[in-house]
Design a protein around this motif. Structure first.
Motif, PDB file in Angstrom:
ATOM      1  N   THR A  19      15.792 -19.618 -28.440  1.00 46.53           N
ATOM      2  CA  THR A  19      16.419 -18.401 -28.962  1.00 46.53           C
ATOM      3  C   THR A  19      17.819 -18.686 -29.485  1.00 46.53           C
ATOM      4  O   THR A  19      18.225 -18.140 -30.506  1.00 46.53           O
ATOM      5  CB  THR A  19      16.458 -17.307 -27.880  1.00 46.53           C
ATOM      6  OG1 THR A  19      15.119 -17.066 -27.439  1.00 46.53           O
ATOM      7  CG2 THR A  19      17.039 -16.022 -28.415  1.00 46.53           C
ATOM      8  N   CYS A  63      18.452 -14.436 -34.125  1.00 47.17           N
ATOM      9  CA  CYS A  63      18.417 -13.350 -33.147  1.00 47.17           C
ATOM     10  C   CYS A  63      19.074 -13.710 -31.817  1.00 47.17           C
ATOM     11  O   CYS A  63      18.887 -13.008 -30.837  1.00 47.17           O
ATOM     12  CB  CYS A  63      16.979 -12.897 -32.925  1.00 47.17           C
ATOM     13  SG  CYS A  63      15.796 -14.214 -32.787  1.00 47.17           S
ATOM     14  N   ARG A 109      16.422  -9.257 -28.199  1.00 45.77           N
ATOM     15  CA  ARG A 109      15.961 -10.615 -27.907  1.00 45.77           C
ATOM     16  C   ARG A 109      15.290 -10.710 -26.535  1.00 45.77           C
ATOM     17  O   ARG A 109      15.459  -9.864 -25.676  1.00 45.77           O
ATOM     18  CB  ARG A 109      17.101 -11.610 -28.008  1.00 45.77           C
ATOM     19  CG  ARG A 109      18.064 -11.577 -26.854  1.00 45.77           C
ATOM     20  CD  ARG A 109      19.175 -12.597 -27.080  1.00 45.77           C
ATOM     21  NE  ARG A 109      20.119 -12.590 -25.991  1.00 45.77           N
ATOM     22  CZ  ARG A 109      21.140 -11.744 -25.850  1.00 45.77           C
ATOM     23  NH1 ARG A 109      21.327 -10.820 -26.761  1.00 45.77           N
ATOM     24  NH2 ARG A 109      21.935 -11.812 -24.817  1.00 45.77           N
ATOM     25  N   ILE A 143       8.956 -14.234 -29.013  1.00 41.98           N
ATOM     26  CA  ILE A 143       8.761 -12.783 -28.977  1.00 41.98           C
ATOM     27  C   ILE A 143      10.091 -12.070 -28.742  1.00 41.98           C
ATOM     28  O   ILE A 143      11.083 -12.686 -28.387  1.00 41.98           O
ATOM     29  CB  ILE A 143       7.760 -12.357 -27.879  1.00 41.98           C
ATOM     30  CG1 ILE A 143       8.300 -12.721 -26.498  1.00 41.98           C
ATOM     31  CG2 ILE A 143       6.391 -12.928 -28.130  1.00 41.98           C
ATOM     32  CD1 ILE A 143       7.527 -12.131 -25.350  1.00 41.98           C
ATOM     33  N   CYS A 144      10.076 -10.772 -28.943  1.00 42.61           N
ATOM     34  CA  CYS A 144      11.224  -9.925 -28.626  1.00 42.61           C
ATOM     35  C   CYS A 144      10.715  -8.490 -28.506  1.00 42.61           C
ATOM     36  O   CYS A 144       9.530  -8.239 -28.667  1.00 42.61           O
ATOM     37  CB  CYS A 144      12.313 -10.037 -29.690  1.00 42.61           C
ATOM     38  SG  CYS A 144      11.861  -9.331 -31.275  1.00 42.61           S
ATOM     39  N   TYR A 199       9.072  -7.537 -31.812  1.00 43.13           N
ATOM     40  CA  TYR A 199       7.879  -8.317 -32.166  1.00 43.13           C
ATOM     41  C   TYR A 199       7.186  -8.802 -30.895  1.00 43.13           C
ATOM     42  O   TYR A 199       7.282  -9.973 -30.522  1.00 43.13           O
ATOM     43  CB  TYR A 199       8.249  -9.520 -33.035  1.00 43.13           C
ATOM     44  CG  TYR A 199       8.782  -9.165 -34.391  1.00 43.13           C
ATOM     45  CD1 TYR A 199       7.957  -8.615 -35.363  1.00 43.13           C
ATOM     46  CD2 TYR A 199      10.117  -9.389 -34.707  1.00 43.13           C
ATOM     47  CE1 TYR A 199       8.454  -8.302 -36.615  1.00 43.13           C
ATOM     48  CE2 TYR A 199      10.617  -9.078 -35.964  1.00 43.13           C
ATOM     49  CZ  TYR A 199       9.773  -8.538 -36.905  1.00 43.13           C
ATOM     50  OH  TYR A 199      10.267  -8.231 -38.145  1.00 43.13           O
ATOM     51  N   LYS A 205       7.080 -13.343 -33.340  1.00 43.62           N
ATOM     52  CA  LYS A 205       7.985 -13.179 -34.485  1.00 43.62           C
ATOM     53  C   LYS A 205       7.356 -13.774 -35.734  1.00 43.62           C
ATOM     54  O   LYS A 205       6.700 -14.810 -35.677  1.00 43.62           O
ATOM     55  CB  LYS A 205       9.310 -13.889 -34.209  1.00 43.62           C
ATOM     56  CG  LYS A 205      10.093 -13.248 -33.086  1.00 43.62           C
ATOM     57  CD  LYS A 205      11.373 -14.011 -32.828  1.00 43.62           C
ATOM     58  CE  LYS A 205      12.084 -13.425 -31.628  1.00 43.62           C
ATOM     59  NZ  LYS A 205      13.223 -14.234 -31.226  1.00 43.62           N
ATOM     60  N   VAL A 241      11.621 -14.843 -39.481  1.00 36.16           N
ATOM     61  CA  VAL A 241      12.618 -14.818 -38.404  1.00 36.16           C
ATOM     62  C   VAL A 241      12.800 -16.222 -37.835  1.00 36.16           C
ATOM     63  O   VAL A 241      13.918 -16.668 -37.611  1.00 36.16           O
ATOM     64  CB  VAL A 241      12.210 -13.816 -37.301  1.00 36.16           C
ATOM     65  CG1 VAL A 241      13.184 -13.865 -36.136  1.00 36.16           C
ATOM     66  CG2 VAL A 241      12.136 -12.407 -37.864  1.00 36.16           C
ATOM     67  N   ILE A 242      11.710 -16.931 -37.629  1.00 32.85           N
ATOM     68  CA  ILE A 242      11.774 -18.304 -37.120  1.00 32.85           C
ATOM     69  C   ILE A 242      12.513 -19.203 -38.113  1.00 32.85           C
ATOM     70  O   ILE A 242      13.198 -20.133 -37.724  1.00 32.85           O
ATOM     71  CB  ILE A 242      10.360 -18.862 -36.852  1.00 32.85           C
ATOM     72  CG1 ILE A 242       9.619 -18.001 -35.821  1.00 32.85           C
ATOM     73  CG2 ILE A 242      10.414 -20.308 -36.410  1.00 32.85           C
ATOM     74  CD1 ILE A 242      10.181 -17.998 -34.432  1.00 32.85           C
ATOM     75  N   CYS A 291      16.059 -10.413 -40.262  1.00 26.99           N
ATOM     76  CA  CYS A 291      15.111  -9.655 -39.458  1.00 26.99           C
ATOM     77  C   CYS A 291      15.446  -8.178 -39.627  1.00 26.99           C
ATOM     78  O   CYS A 291      16.592  -7.773 -39.435  1.00 26.99           O
ATOM     79  CB  CYS A 291      15.217 -10.050 -37.987  1.00 26.99           C
ATOM     80  SG  CYS A 291      14.186  -9.047 -36.917  1.00 26.99           S
ATOM     81  N   TYR A 308      17.117  -6.532 -36.500  1.00 23.98           N
ATOM     82  CA  TYR A 308      18.309  -7.130 -35.897  1.00 23.98           C
ATOM     83  C   TYR A 308      19.396  -6.083 -35.652  1.00 23.98           C
ATOM     84  O   TYR A 308      19.776  -5.346 -36.547  1.00 23.98           O
ATOM     85  CB  TYR A 308      18.858  -8.252 -36.786  1.00 23.98           C
ATOM     86  CG  TYR A 308      20.148  -8.848 -36.254  1.00 23.98           C
ATOM     87  CD1 TYR A 308      20.117  -9.807 -35.267  1.00 23.98           C
ATOM     88  CD2 TYR A 308      21.368  -8.426 -36.741  1.00 23.98           C
ATOM     89  CE1 TYR A 308      21.291 -10.346 -34.770  1.00 23.98           C
ATOM     90  CE2 TYR A 308      22.553  -8.955 -36.252  1.00 23.98           C
ATOM     91  CZ  TYR A 308      22.502  -9.908 -35.274  1.00 23.98           C
ATOM     92  OH  TYR A 308      23.671 -10.445 -34.766  1.00 23.98           O
TER      93      TYR A 308
END
Length: 60
Positions: free
Chosen positions: A17, A22, A28, A34-35, A38, A42, A46-47, A52, A55
């Motif tokens: 992370t 994020c 987060r 994940i978050c 999502y 994600k 985002v990755i 995002c 955000y």
């Protein structure tokens, strides 16, 4: 494109992370994939350190 894993010195390291955009988002999760926004994972944007839509910077 970033992978879910980083290859350094012949070793596989998972993306964390703290490496993503994020890292200071209020949604987060301790898990990088994940978050709260999502829960099923994600998306690649985002990755890949792009924007995002969910955000929201966490306040101190």
């Amino acid at each position: 494109m970033k992978d879910k894993f980083i290859w350094e010195k012949g070793e596989v390291q998972p993306v964390k992370t703290k490496d993503l955009i994020c890292k200071d988002c209020r949604h987060r999760s301790p898990k990088a994939a994940i978050c709260a926004a999502y829960m099923d994972g994600k998306p690649a944007k985002v990755i890949n350190d792009e924007k995002c839509e969910f955000y929201v910077k966490e306040q101190d």
